[in-house]
Structure formats: C-alpha cells, structure tokens
Design a protein around this motif. Structure first.
Motif, mmCIF file in Angstrom:
data_model
loop_
_atom_site.group_PDB
_atom_site.id
_atom_site.type_symbol
_atom_site.label_atom_id
_atom_site.label_comp_id
_atom_site.label_asym_id
_atom_site.label_seq_id
_atom_site.Cartn_x
_atom_site.Cartn_y
_atom_site.Cartn_z
ATOM 1 N N HIS A 46 1.139 -1.488 0.238
ATOM 2 C CA HIS A 46 -0.327 0.258 -0.211
ATOM 3 C C HIS A 46 1.045 1.594 -0.320
ATOM 4 C CE1 HIS A 46 -2.488 3.027 2.239
ATOM 5 N NE2 HIS A 46 -3.352 2.829 0.658
ATOM 6 N N GLN A 47 1.984 1.183 0.813
ATOM 7 C CA GLN A 47 2.792 2.330 0.867
ATOM 8 C C GLN A 47 3.490 2.480 -0.257
ATOM 9 O OE1 GLN A 47 5.680 2.301 4.012
ATOM 10 N NE2 GLN A 47 4.484 1.276 5.440
ATOM 11 N N ARG A 68 -8.117 -10.079 3.895
ATOM 12 C CA ARG A 68 -9.221 -9.305 3.087
ATOM 13 C C ARG A 68 -9.410 -8.274 2.693
ATOM 14 N NH1 ARG A 68 -9.653 -13.103 -1.581
ATOM 15 N NH2 ARG A 68 -9.764 -15.412 -1.416
ATOM 16 N N ASP A 69 -9.879 -7.962 3.728
ATOM 17 C CA ASP A 69 -10.663 -7.135 5.096
ATOM 18 C C ASP A 69 -10.058 -5.581 4.635
ATOM 19 O OD1 ASP A 69 -12.873 -8.418 4.953
ATOM 20 O OD2 ASP A 69 -12.967 -8.751 7.281
ATOM 21 N N ARG A 70 -8.680 -6.241 5.667
ATOM 22 C CA ARG A 70 -7.420 -5.031 5.361
ATOM 23 C C ARG A 70 -7.388 -4.750 3.733
ATOM 24 N NH1 ARG A 70 -4.168 -4.862 9.185
ATOM 25 N NH2 ARG A 70 -1.776 -3.269 9.549
ATOM 26 N N ALA A 71 -6.969 -5.265 2.898
ATOM 27 C CA ALA A 71 -6.967 -5.165 1.653
ATOM 28 C C ALA A 71 -7.956 -4.297 0.639
ATOM 29 C CB ALA A 71 -6.381 -5.871 0.900
ATOM 30 N N ALA A 72 -9.368 -4.553 1.108
ATOM 31 C CA ALA A 72 -10.499 -3.936 1.310
ATOM 32 C C ALA A 72 -10.332 -2.271 1.922
ATOM 33 C CB ALA A 72 -11.373 -4.944 1.594
ATOM 34 N N ARG A 73 -10.329 -2.408 2.945
ATOM 35 C CA ARG A 73 -9.662 -0.786 3.681
ATOM 36 C C ARG A 73 -8.739 -0.157 3.288
ATOM 37 N NH1 ARG A 73 -10.246 -4.271 8.339
ATOM 38 N NH2 ARG A 73 -8.001 -4.049 8.563
#
Length: 169
Positions: A46-47, A68-73
């Motif tokens: 992400h950085q 998956r949730d972290r990537a979506a957020r």
C-alpha cells in the motif's frame, strides 16, 4: 530440493498470465496466520502507491478473511490474489510467476519462524527473496536476499521499491 523441479520458468510473463496476474508480483507461500506478518506485507505494498504491484498469497489459514478485509479497507482488493491450494508439482510454476518472494514473519512468545523452505525453493527458481529478521529467516537467506526488521512495513516497502525499480537488483 530437486533442482530439476525447482527452476526458473521458461517465460515469466506466461507464468503470471496463467495465474491471472500482471505487473510486479510480490508473493508469499505458506499458512495464512497472524504471526506470518502478512498484514505488514499488505501495508508495505500500500505504501508503494502503485496499482501495478500485485500480491499473490498461496495458502490457507484462519487469517485469510482479515487479510482480505485489510486489503479492501485500503482500496487494494484488486491487487490481492489468494490461491488457497496448489498441487506440489505446480509450486515451481507459481513461484516462477513472482517477481519477489516475501517471508515477513514475526516472532511471538509462542512462534519463531523455522527453516522457511519456501525461501530456498524461490531461490532455486531465481526469484529474489525478502525476509524479516525473525527466527531463522536471516540464516536461510544468508546474504542472498534482503532482510528487514520484523513488523516494519516501511522498511519492507523500501526493499520492494528497490526491487521494483531496479530490475538488475
């Protein structure tokens, strides 16, 4: 390891295509567990702020949905591919589709990374490796890859950026 089995793909582009991937592929193979540091891997990508960088996680485990949730957020759901199961004979082809293999494990009171066989399998496939300084990872990499401090997504991102921007490295 069997050097006849674990070797670079004849065509990296085709190896990526066969998995529905393109761009710079950051990979991991193993159990999807909190202590494997995959949250930091997602944060590091992400950085980079580069949608051409893809994450390929190969494995299963109780931390899959959280990843998956972290990537979506973070707005990265299209950059994350999780392949739950790969037949053993197909592992070299999957490793060969990666531009870098990352083993970002974190040590805890109940977990210390051991040998990390996937590191030498990736090396045999001529895939660069990045690992945390946790457990035996630095000993296995032994100067033939990059090391970052456990839990340090910024340092991991810097290593990923270096490899992404410098094909010779």
């Amino acid at each position: 390891i069997n050097a006849e089995h674990f070797k670079p793909p004849a065509n990296k582009g085709q190896a990526k295509e066969s998995l529905g991937l393109q761009g710079f592929v950051v990979g991991y193979a193993g159990r999807l567990l909190l202590m494997k540091g995959l949250d930091e891997l997602i944060d590091a990508v992400h950085q980079l702020n580069d949608k051409s960088v893809q994450i390929l996680l190969v494995g299963t485990g109780p931390h899959e949905q959280a990843l998956r949730d972290r990537a979506a957020r973070l707005g990265m759901e299209d950059q994350l591919t999780i392949k739950n199961w790969v037949p053993r004979e197909e592992i070299p082809a999957v490793l060969g589709a990666m531009d870098v293999l990352c083993l970002p494990s974190r040590t805890s009171p109940t977990f210390r990374e051991q040998f990390g066989r996937v590191i030498i399998e990736a090396m045999a496939c001529e895939v660069p490796v990045i690992g945390s300084d946790g457990g035996d990872i630095p000993r296995v990499i032994n100067g033939r890859g990059l090391i970052f401090a456990e839990g340090n997504a910024t340092e991991l991102a810097a290593h990923l950026r270096s490899l992404h921007q410098n094909e010779e490295l």
